[in-house]
Design a protein around this motif. Sequence first.
Motif, PDB file in Angstrom:
ATOM      1  N   LEU A   1      39.345 -61.748  13.431  1.00 30.92           N
ATOM      2  CA  LEU A   1      38.074 -62.130  14.038  1.00 30.92           C
ATOM      3  C   LEU A   1      38.096 -63.558  14.574  1.00 30.92           C
ATOM      4  O   LEU A   1      37.187 -63.952  15.315  1.00 30.92           O
ATOM      5  CB  LEU A   1      36.938 -61.972  13.026  1.00 30.92           C
ATOM      6  CG  LEU A   1      36.634 -60.527  12.614  1.00 30.92           C
ATOM      7  CD1 LEU A   1      35.483 -60.489  11.617  1.00 30.92           C
ATOM      8  CD2 LEU A   1      36.296 -59.682  13.838  1.00 30.92           C
ATOM      9  N   SER A   2      39.097 -64.330  14.199  1.00 32.20           N
ATOM     10  CA  SER A   2      39.243 -65.669  14.761  1.00 32.20           C
ATOM     11  C   SER A   2      39.884 -65.605  16.139  1.00 32.20           C
ATOM     12  O   SER A   2      39.560 -66.386  17.032  1.00 32.20           O
ATOM     13  CB  SER A   2      40.078 -66.558  13.831  1.00 32.20           C
ATOM     14  OG  SER A   2      39.359 -66.892  12.662  1.00 32.20           O
ATOM     15  N   GLY A   3      40.805 -64.668  16.318  1.00 33.79           N
ATOM     16  CA  GLY A   3      41.497 -64.552  17.590  1.00 33.79           C
ATOM     17  C   GLY A   3      40.858 -63.574  18.555  1.00 33.79           C
ATOM     18  O   GLY A   3      41.071 -63.663  19.764  1.00 33.79           O
ATOM     19  N   LEU A   4      40.078 -62.629  18.015  1.00 32.19           N
ATOM     20  CA  LEU A   4      39.460 -61.590  18.845  1.00 32.19           C
ATOM     21  C   LEU A   4      37.994 -61.430  18.458  1.00 32.19           C
ATOM     22  O   LEU A   4      37.702 -61.184  17.286  1.00 32.19           O
ATOM     23  CB  LEU A   4      40.178 -60.248  18.643  1.00 32.19           C
ATOM     24  CG  LEU A   4      41.672 -60.179  18.959  1.00 32.19           C
ATOM     25  CD1 LEU A   4      42.260 -58.882  18.426  1.00 32.19           C
ATOM     26  CD2 LEU A   4      41.902 -60.290  20.457  1.00 32.19           C
ATOM     27  N   ASP A   5      37.090 -61.593  19.413  1.00 35.06           N
ATOM     28  CA  ASP A   5      35.693 -61.295  19.106  1.00 35.06           C
ATOM     29  C   ASP A   5      35.504 -59.786  19.167  1.00 35.06           C
ATOM     30  O   ASP A   5      36.436 -59.022  19.437  1.00 35.06           O
ATOM     31  CB  ASP A   5      34.745 -62.035  20.052  1.00 35.06           C
ATOM     32  CG  ASP A   5      34.894 -61.621  21.509  1.00 35.06           C
ATOM     33  OD1 ASP A   5      35.684 -60.689  21.786  1.00 35.06           O
ATOM     34  OD2 ASP A   5      34.227 -62.219  22.364  1.00 35.06           O
ATOM     35  N   GLY A   6      34.280 -59.320  18.894  1.00 33.11           N
ATOM     36  CA  GLY A   6      34.032 -57.886  18.863  1.00 33.11           C
ATOM     37  C   GLY A   6      34.388 -57.187  20.156  1.00 33.11           C
ATOM     38  O   GLY A   6      34.955 -56.087  20.160  1.00 33.11           O
ATOM     39  N   ALA A   7      34.077 -57.826  21.283  1.00 28.56           N
ATOM     40  CA  ALA A   7      34.356 -57.219  22.581  1.00 28.56           C
ATOM     41  C   ALA A   7      35.857 -57.088  22.815  1.00 28.56           C
ATOM     42  O   ALA A   7      36.341 -56.044  23.278  1.00 28.56           O
ATOM     43  CB  ALA A   7      33.719 -58.052  23.694  1.00 28.56           C
ATOM     44  N   ALA A   8      36.605 -58.137  22.508  1.00 30.50           N
ATOM     45  CA  ALA A   8      38.058 -58.104  22.721  1.00 30.50           C
ATOM     46  C   ALA A   8      38.719 -57.081  21.802  1.00 30.50           C
ATOM     47  O   ALA A   8      39.644 -56.370  22.212  1.00 30.50           O
ATOM     48  CB  ALA A   8      38.650 -59.491  22.488  1.00 30.50           C
TER      49      ALA A   8
END
Length: 203
Positions: free
Chosen positions: A90-97
């Motif tokens: 979740l630090s590298g990818l938000d929910g959309a990503a």
Amino acid sequence: MIGRLTGTLAAVQPPQLLVDVQGVGYEVLAPMTTIFELPQLGGSVQLHTHLAVSETSQQLFGFIRESDRQLFRILIKVNGVGPKMALAILSGLDGAALARCVADDNVGALVKVPGVGKKTAERLIIELRGKLAPQTGDLGDIPLMSTNNEPKVDHSGEAESALAALGYKPTDASKMVARALKEQPEADSATLIRLALKSMAPA
């Protein structure tokens, strides 16, 4: 169970926060997507929290949005994904990503996250398929921790330490920060972290 904290942001040392709630300081681990949206030190903050209890420790994780906490809870139910790995994801990818990675079967983007191997990435895609609603947006250009009136600090060193705390190898963290510095030479530590993580996210 501690489900929510409302208090004063007393300290930020990614990925750890200190939130003062009526004189009691709570140490909270938060993904960078939450840290990017925090107020300045001394500001009021409300976090949705998840208490992870193991045989050796109790750790409190905090999120600006309830949807982020729900996503964190979905991730830690995946076989082989613990709280630390979920925090790194979740630090590298938000929910959309993350939703795009799952929809596109993008194993390559997931294995860039520290600790995520090919098998775990494939398992994530299989188990998350159908659980993530389509979303839009990215990490964004959100103003981060202010450095006004503060003594000169080693922003690159702070950024590298934060990335290492998220699980990136020191050599990889150094390279990520170096690339971020080329993009914004005068960036503060929080901006360097954002740029470094954004460079690892899928296009």
